[in-house]
Scaffold this motif. Sequence first.
Motif, mmCIF file in Angstrom:
data_model
loop_
_atom_site.group_PDB
_atom_site.id
_atom_site.type_symbol
_atom_site.label_atom_id
_atom_site.label_comp_id
_atom_site.label_asym_id
_atom_site.label_seq_id
_atom_site.Cartn_x
_atom_site.Cartn_y
_atom_site.Cartn_z
ATOM 1 N N ASP A 1 32.298 30.439 30.431
ATOM 2 C CA ASP A 1 33.066 29.272 29.962
ATOM 3 C C ASP A 1 34.542 29.595 29.741
ATOM 4 O OD1 ASP A 1 30.980 27.543 30.042
ATOM 5 O OD2 ASP A 1 30.605 27.490 27.867
ATOM 6 N N ILE A 2 34.787 30.756 29.176
ATOM 7 C CA ILE A 2 36.154 31.090 28.735
ATOM 8 C C ILE A 2 37.013 31.537 29.919
ATOM 9 C CG2 ILE A 2 37.490 32.750 27.335
ATOM 10 C CD1 ILE A 2 36.061 30.661 25.639
ATOM 11 N N THR A 3 38.274 31.128 29.913
ATOM 12 C CA THR A 3 39.258 31.685 30.851
ATOM 13 C C THR A 3 39.884 32.909 30.180
ATOM 14 O OG1 THR A 3 39.715 29.588 31.961
ATOM 15 C CG2 THR A 3 41.473 31.270 32.013
ATOM 16 N N TRP A 4 39.631 34.068 30.777
ATOM 17 C CA TRP A 4 40.086 35.337 30.193
ATOM 18 C C TRP A 4 41.410 35.746 30.807
ATOM 19 C CZ3 TRP A 4 37.269 36.922 26.134
ATOM 20 C CH2 TRP A 4 35.954 36.460 26.031
ATOM 21 N N LYS A 5 42.320 36.150 29.939
ATOM 22 C CA LYS A 5 43.613 36.683 30.388
ATOM 23 C C LYS A 5 43.758 38.078 29.784
ATOM 24 C CE LYS A 5 45.578 32.942 32.235
ATOM 25 N NZ LYS A 5 46.283 32.901 33.510
ATOM 26 N N LEU A 6 43.839 39.073 30.611
ATOM 27 C CA LEU A 6 44.039 40.440 30.122
ATOM 28 C C LEU A 6 45.464 40.848 30.502
ATOM 29 C CD1 LEU A 6 40.710 42.029 31.468
ATOM 30 C CD2 LEU A 6 41.027 40.434 29.572
ATOM 31 N N ILE A 7 46.261 41.196 29.510
ATOM 32 C CA ILE A 7 47.686 41.396 29.780
ATOM 33 C C ILE A 7 48.133 42.769 29.261
ATOM 34 C CG2 ILE A 7 49.938 40.262 29.700
ATOM 35 C CD1 ILE A 7 48.619 37.743 28.712
ATOM 36 N N TRP A 8 48.666 43.573 30.184
ATOM 37 C CA TRP A 8 49.127 44.929 29.841
ATOM 38 C C TRP A 8 50.641 45.018 29.945
ATOM 39 C CZ3 TRP A 8 44.253 44.412 31.900
ATOM 40 C CH2 TRP A 8 43.236 45.214 31.387
ATOM 41 N N GLN B 1 64.215 47.721 35.782
ATOM 42 C CA GLN B 1 63.700 48.170 37.081
ATOM 43 C C GLN B 1 63.269 49.630 37.095
ATOM 44 O OE1 GLN B 1 66.438 46.990 40.140
ATOM 45 N NE2 GLN B 1 65.932 44.830 39.832
ATOM 46 N N ALA B 2 63.652 50.359 36.039
ATOM 47 C CA ALA B 2 63.243 51.759 35.971
ATOM 48 C C ALA B 2 61.795 51.892 35.497
ATOM 49 C CB ALA B 2 64.166 52.515 35.020
ATOM 50 N N TRP B 3 61.217 50.799 35.052
ATOM 51 C CA TRP B 3 59.860 50.839 34.510
ATOM 52 C C TRP B 3 58.864 50.197 35.466
ATOM 53 C CZ3 TRP B 3 61.757 48.945 29.056
ATOM 54 C CH2 TRP B 3 62.389 50.025 28.417
ATOM 55 N N GLY B 4 57.605 50.481 35.221
ATOM 56 C CA GLY B 4 56.541 49.956 36.080
ATOM 57 C C GLY B 4 56.296 48.476 35.849
ATOM 58 N N ASN B 5 55.365 47.943 36.637
ATOM 59 C CA ASN B 5 55.018 46.519 36.536
ATOM 60 C C ASN B 5 54.100 46.262 35.350
ATOM 61 O OD1 ASN B 5 56.312 45.963 39.008
ATOM 62 N ND2 ASN B 5 54.487 46.618 40.134
ATOM 63 N N HIS B 6 54.292 45.110 34.718
ATOM 64 C CA HIS B 6 53.291 44.629 33.773
ATOM 65 C C HIS B 6 52.079 44.176 34.589
ATOM 66 C CE1 HIS B 6 56.517 44.695 30.870
ATOM 67 N NE2 HIS B 6 57.186 43.734 31.474
ATOM 68 N N LEU B 7 50.915 44.166 33.957
ATOM 69 C CA LEU B 7 49.685 43.798 34.665
ATOM 70 C C LEU B 7 49.027 42.606 33.973
ATOM 71 C CD1 LEU B 7 47.320 44.353 36.671
ATOM 72 C CD2 LEU B 7 46.436 45.993 34.983
ATOM 73 N N VAL B 8 48.698 41.582 34.766
ATOM 74 C CA VAL B 8 47.973 40.426 34.232
ATOM 75 C C VAL B 8 46.703 40.252 35.056
ATOM 76 C CG1 VAL B 8 48.033 37.954 33.714
ATOM 77 C CG2 VAL B 8 50.154 39.301 33.602
ATOM 78 N N LEU B 9 45.552 40.307 34.397
ATOM 79 C CA LEU B 9 44.273 40.060 35.069
ATOM 80 C C LEU B 9 43.712 38.742 34.553
ATOM 81 C CD1 LEU B 9 42.519 43.574 34.925
ATOM 82 C CD2 LEU B 9 44.029 42.638 36.688
ATOM 83 N N THR B 10 43.259 37.907 35.476
ATOM 84 C CA THR B 10 42.760 36.581 35.092
ATOM 85 C C THR B 10 41.355 36.377 35.629
ATOM 86 O OG1 THR B 10 45.012 35.696 35.202
ATOM 87 C CG2 THR B 10 43.215 34.083 35.237
ATOM 88 N N ARG B 11 40.521 35.784 34.779
ATOM 89 C CA ARG B 11 39.211 35.312 35.228
ATOM 90 C C ARG B 11 39.074 33.870 34.766
ATOM 91 N NH1 ARG B 11 33.864 34.426 34.727
ATOM 92 N NH2 ARG B 11 32.516 35.574 36.159
#
Length: 410
Positions: free
Chosen positions: A143-150, A64-74
């Motif tokens: 066509d592709i489902t893109w997942k960008l994950i940080w 909880q001391a750290w920030g959120n992970h980020l997931v971007l989806t298209r």
Amino acid sequence: MQDTGPLKEFLGSQMPAALEMLRQMVGINSFTGNRDGVNRLSRFTAECFAPLGFSAEFVPSANQAWGNHLVLTRRGRTERSIALVSHLDTVFPPEEEIRNNFHWQPEGDRIFGPGTHDIKGGSVMMWLVLMALRARAPKLFEDITWKLIWNSSEECYSPDFGDVCRAHFSPGTLGALVFESEGRLGNESRLVVARKGRGTWRATVSGRGSHAGGKHEHGANAIVQLGRVVQRIAALTDYARGLTVNVATISGGTVLNRVPHEASAEGEFRTFTPEAFAQAKTGLLALAGPGDVRSPADGFTCEVRVEILTESRPWPRNPGTDGLYKLWKEAADELGLAVNWEERGGLSDGNLIWDAVPTLDGLGPYGDNDHCSERSPDGAKLPEFVEVSSFVPKAMLNFVAIQKLCGASV
Ligand SMILES: [Zn+2]
């Protein structure tokens, strides 16, 4: 061999916007422990990719001391998916950036600054490649489902990020592409196909204290015992198997007139193969138990405790990674770029995901001096920088290779 002139021209035209995006990312301090800064960067990153049609999900870190992970989806028109992986955090606390006057600083072909190379330049590379795919390969892009994950906390131990990735990989995932920095040997670019795993350990000795003057022989000296134990730990290093065991810190005792009752040491081990990793763990844990330092008075024996604190598994060579590397190599040959593979000692998020989907790393731009913020007047010390001219060729390589990845599976 395709005509790559228009692609190169398109990417060149996007560079001013890419560098402005990078400048703003570098301006947001995102030291792992700076939760607010990491969250600010994740919101900014989501805004950068929103015009490409990505929607954002902020996933709380297990810590909880750290920030959120980020997931971007298209969402794409097909089930086929590609994951692009990066991280938000850097190793530089705000105070260090101020103390060393370490900030965005272009100088010729280099841009110095915190995270320019590790890994904000990699995040911008993802944007460049996706922009190029949308403009120059629109059918594939749609066509592709893109997942960008940080990862919010790659620079610290954050195994929960592996679970976040696995939860977002669909069965149709063709590969996970990790945008850590490119390696170089001469003018050859190196992509990362394996990484060492890392385990950390602590050895603690409980002895028996006594008065060093009056009852010396009643003591069981914990430091003397630990001295023997760390020799055995160091001897677990096996270069032939690529296994290194490092004794990194040691402490014990209090004042000079006491036989010390406690002492402890910590360190890490690294290796490329799961077998050597298991061997190191077994070797360390076998040192636990009664020691061989005893009180001369009554034979009271020191007790040794060994703990494995964290484990980041190795990412060994494997067919999935080798398959991806082959496509990138073919693309490089077509583009006339010198590309080779490397097995790297440091960890990345690739270690957490390589056995879930085929994974390739080192897809970011080139730069150097990661994790360094100091600069000396004589130039002997230089901080982290990214090389501007490495963006376009690397984006071309990723673009052509991703086309091959999609083509190979239809
Ligand atoms: Zn990194």
